[in-house]
Enzyme design. Structure first.
Site, PDB file in Angstrom:
ATOM      1  CE  LYS A   1      -3.872  -2.272   2.302  1.00  0.00           C
ATOM      2  NZ  LYS A   1      -4.623  -2.467   3.544  1.00  0.00           N
TER       3      LYS A   1
ATOM      4  CB  ALA B   1      -0.201  -8.758   9.484  1.00  0.00           C
TER       5      ALA B   1
ATOM      6  CE  LYS C   1      -4.393   1.659   4.780  1.00  0.00           C
ATOM      7  NZ  LYS C   1      -3.780   0.838   5.755  1.00  0.00           N
TER       8      LYS C   1
ATOM      9  CB  SER D   1      -2.913   1.472  12.621  1.00  0.00           C
ATOM     10  OG  SER D   1      -2.319   2.480  11.822  1.00  0.00           O
TER      11      SER D   1
ATOM     12  CG  ASN E   1       0.698   4.228   8.723  1.00  0.00           C
ATOM     13  OD1 ASN E   1       1.646   4.820   8.237  1.00  0.00           O
ATOM     14  ND2 ASN E   1       0.285   3.052   8.272  1.00  0.00           N
TER      15      ASN E   1
ATOM     16  CD  GLU F   1       4.053   0.514   3.118  1.00  0.00           C
ATOM     17  OE1 GLU F   1       4.666   0.390   2.058  1.00  0.00           O
ATOM     18  OE2 GLU F   1       3.052  -0.153   3.415  1.00  0.00           O
TER      19      GLU F   1
HETATM   20  N1  LIG Z   1       0.798  -5.319   8.124  1.00  0.00           N
HETATM   21  C1  LIG Z   1      -0.435  -5.297   7.642  1.00  0.00           C
HETATM   22  O1  LIG Z   1      -1.408  -5.481   8.383  1.00  0.00           O
HETATM   23  C2  LIG Z   1      -0.675  -5.042   6.184  1.00  0.00           C
HETATM   24  C3  LIG Z   1      -1.979  -5.168   5.681  1.00  0.00           C
HETATM   25  C4  LIG Z   1      -2.213  -4.952   4.330  1.00  0.00           C
HETATM   26  C5  LIG Z   1      -1.155  -4.612   3.499  1.00  0.00           C
HETATM   27  N2  LIG Z   1       0.084  -4.483   3.999  1.00  0.00           N
HETATM   28  C6  LIG Z   1       1.159  -4.098   3.094  1.00  0.00           C
HETATM   29  O2  LIG Z   1       2.123  -5.125   2.989  1.00  0.00           O
HETATM   30  C7  LIG Z   1       3.407  -4.552   2.771  1.00  0.00           C
HETATM   31  C8  LIG Z   1       4.369  -5.138   3.779  1.00  0.00           C
HETATM   32  O3  LIG Z   1       3.949  -4.709   5.064  1.00  0.00           O
HETATM   33  P1  LIG Z   1       4.352  -5.472   6.376  1.00  0.00           P
HETATM   34  O4  LIG Z   1       3.401  -5.060   7.414  1.00  0.00           O
HETATM   35  O5  LIG Z   1       4.506  -6.931   6.133  1.00  0.00           O
HETATM   36  O6  LIG Z   1       5.781  -4.818   6.664  1.00  0.00           O
HETATM   37  P2  LIG Z   1       6.913  -5.347   7.629  1.00  0.00           P
HETATM   38  O7  LIG Z   1       7.751  -4.210   8.001  1.00  0.00           O
HETATM   39  O8  LIG Z   1       6.322  -6.180   8.710  1.00  0.00           O
HETATM   40  O9  LIG Z   1       7.764  -6.337   6.704  1.00  0.00           O
HETATM   41  C9  LIG Z   1       8.250  -6.000   5.477  1.00  0.00           C
HETATM   42  C10 LIG Z   1       9.099  -7.149   4.944  1.00  0.00           C
HETATM   43  O10 LIG Z   1       9.501  -6.815   3.622  1.00  0.00           O
HETATM   44  C11 LIG Z   1      10.805  -7.289   3.385  1.00  0.00           C
HETATM   45  N3  LIG Z   1      11.655  -6.155   3.056  1.00  0.00           N
HETATM   46  C12 LIG Z   1      11.757  -4.968   3.728  1.00  0.00           C
HETATM   47  N4  LIG Z   1      12.652  -4.180   3.121  1.00  0.00           N
HETATM   48  C13 LIG Z   1      13.121  -4.857   2.051  1.00  0.00           C
HETATM   49  C14 LIG Z   1      14.083  -4.570   1.062  1.00  0.00           C
HETATM   50  N5  LIG Z   1      14.737  -3.409   1.028  1.00  0.00           N
HETATM   51  N6  LIG Z   1      14.327  -5.514   0.114  1.00  0.00           N
HETATM   52  C15 LIG Z   1      13.687  -6.692   0.136  1.00  0.00           C
HETATM   53  N7  LIG Z   1      12.760  -7.031   1.068  1.00  0.00           N
HETATM   54  C16 LIG Z   1      12.491  -6.120   2.007  1.00  0.00           C
HETATM   55  C17 LIG Z   1      11.297  -7.964   4.636  1.00  0.00           C
HETATM   56  O11 LIG Z   1      11.111  -9.363   4.531  1.00  0.00           O
HETATM   57  C18 LIG Z   1      10.401  -7.388   5.720  1.00  0.00           C
HETATM   58  O12 LIG Z   1      10.217  -8.241   6.783  1.00  0.00           O
HETATM   59  C19 LIG Z   1       3.248  -3.042   2.932  1.00  0.00           C
HETATM   60  O13 LIG Z   1       3.239  -2.395   1.697  1.00  0.00           O
HETATM   61  C20 LIG Z   1       1.917  -2.897   3.620  1.00  0.00           C
HETATM   62  O14 LIG Z   1       1.238  -1.715   3.263  1.00  0.00           O
HETATM   63  C21 LIG Z   1       0.361  -4.696   5.313  1.00  0.00           C
END
Ligand SMILES: NC(=O)c1ccc[n+]([C@@H]2O[C@H](COP(=O)([O-])OP(=O)(O)OC[C@H]3O[C@@H](n4cnc5c(N)ncnc54)[C@H](O)[C@@H]3O)[C@@H](O)[C@H]2O)c1
Length: 335
Positions: A105, A137, A188, A251, A253, A277
């Site tokens: 996102k 998550a 958002k 969240s 954020n 983000e």
């Molecule tokens: N956490 C949520 O509830 C949620 C829900 C919907 C969507 N998302 C989206 O999913 C995406 C990931 O979010 P998240 O919560 O898992 O983040 P997070 O910080 O928990 O994890 C991100 C993961 O991405 C990988 N990563 C990070 N930097 C990297 C790099 N430079 N090169 C390669 N891999 C890398 C790593 O494995 C890291 O653990 C985001 O864009 C977020 O908006 C998250």
């Protein structure tokens, strides 16, 4: 059963891995970071990202991106700023029959592109989709009922993703409006940060409700200028995602916003919380609003707080002192 590879072993990637594995799919999780993979192998979980959720032993864990070969579906769970780089790394091993699903996102820094554009440019021969909607998550990983949307240029792809990933605790709706779903899901995070700032300042429910409602109006305004449909903003990737992000302590954020409202410097607040983000997205959306000539007052004020040294309490005064207007004169509530 589908062969699914998830790129990224953060909170979201792992929660999807756990869910897909429970549903009987063949799941591989790839991370660029050896320490993430080692920690999960050693302890069964990645406490720093998704505490308390045990990754089943039949989930394959690797730092070898070539294992993505032969996947029916490749799901990107990487923060938006790094998506293109990871796509490039994985591309040599992804056949044209794999369906690529991006869950990030945000807008790409610099280009201000949507994640669907980044995916399509990286994989011009593949069929692609995005997921969006209210989906912490922490809750998916615990099997708490969750609903999201899938959007794709190709409806058959949407149906495939819907049928493959939906289960008793995870229900996917199809929405054909890719731009609307992505803009709702990405922007958002800005409003969630601002909602946190209001909480940190000790303001009330009236303020939060105002922020969420007017926030959705400005999200829809820019989304519609980019071709999104108004109705999408009333759905899961619009109001749905806004509610979950602005009201929950899951969240990051909002948590960063609370610290900022309490007086912590914005960059320090982001450092303490981790992946926030909405921070980058505020800058990107601010630039996009200027480029497209779209008024986004909340985004503009938050941009001032995050990057221009504006005090949070002064930004609220500025917002409240704007010229009075008709609620339905443009955007989401207008004609
Ligand atoms: N956490 C949520 O509830 C949620 C829900 C919907 C969507 N998302 C989206 O999913 C995406 C990931 O979010 P998240 O919560 O898992 O983040 P997070 O910080 O928990 O994890 C991100 C993961 O991405 C990988 N990563 C990070 N930097 C990297 C790099 N430079 N090169 C390669 N891999 C890398 C790593 O494995 C890291 O653990 C985001 O864009 C977020 O908006 C998250």
């Amino acid at each position: 059963m589908a062969k699914i590879t998830i790129l990224g072993s953060g909170g979201f990637g792992l929660s999807l891995a756990v869910m897909c594995s429970r549903a009987g799919h063949d799941v591989t999780v790839w991370s660029k970071f050896q320490d993430e993979i080692d920690t999960i192998k050693r302890t069964g979980e990645l406490k720093s990202k998704l505490p308390g959720v045990i990754v089943p032993e039949n989930v394959r864990l690797t730092t070898d991106v070539s294992l993505v070969k032969g996947s029916d579906m490749v799901i990107l769970g990487i923060p938006s700023a790094f998506c293109r780089k990871v796509c490039e790394e994985a591309k040599p091993y992804i056949g044209k029959d794999s369906i690529i699903v991006n869950t990030a996102k945000g807008l790409e820094p610099g280009t201000l592109k949507l994640m669907s554009e980044v995916t399509d440019e990286s994989f011009p021969e593949n069929r692609t989709a995005i997921l969006s909607g209210p989906s912490h998550a922490e809750e998916i990983g615990r099997g708490i009922p969750t609903t999201i949307v899938v959007a794709s240029e190709d409806r058959d792809v949407s149906y495939y993703v819907q049928n493959t990933l939906s289960n008793k605790t995870f229900r996917i709706y199809v929405n054909d409006d890719i731009v609307g779903c992505e803009i709702g899901g990405s922007l958002k995070n800005i409003i969630a940060l601002a909602a946190g700032v209001c909480d940190g300042l000790g303001l009330g429910d009236n303020t939060k409700a105002a922020l969420m409602t007017r926030g959705l109006t400005e999200i829809a305004r820019i989304g519609m200028a980019m071709g999104a449909q108004r109705s999408t903003f009333s759905g899961l990737s619009g109001i749905g995602d806004l509610i979950v992000t602005c009201t929950s302590m899951h969240s990051r954020n909002r948590r960063a916003g609370i610290l900022i409202g309490q007086g912590v410097a914005p960059d320090e607040a982001v450092r303490r919380v981790g992946t926030v983000e909405g921070y980058e997205c505020t800058k990107n959306a601010y630039e996009l609003s200027k480029k497209l000539g779209i008024e986004m007052p909340i985004t503009e004020q938050l941009y001032g707080v995050l990057f221009g040294g504006v005090l949070p309490k002064d930004s609220i005064i500025t917002l409240m002192s704007r010229p009075t207007k008709n609620e339905t004169e443009d955007g989401f509530l207008g004609r």
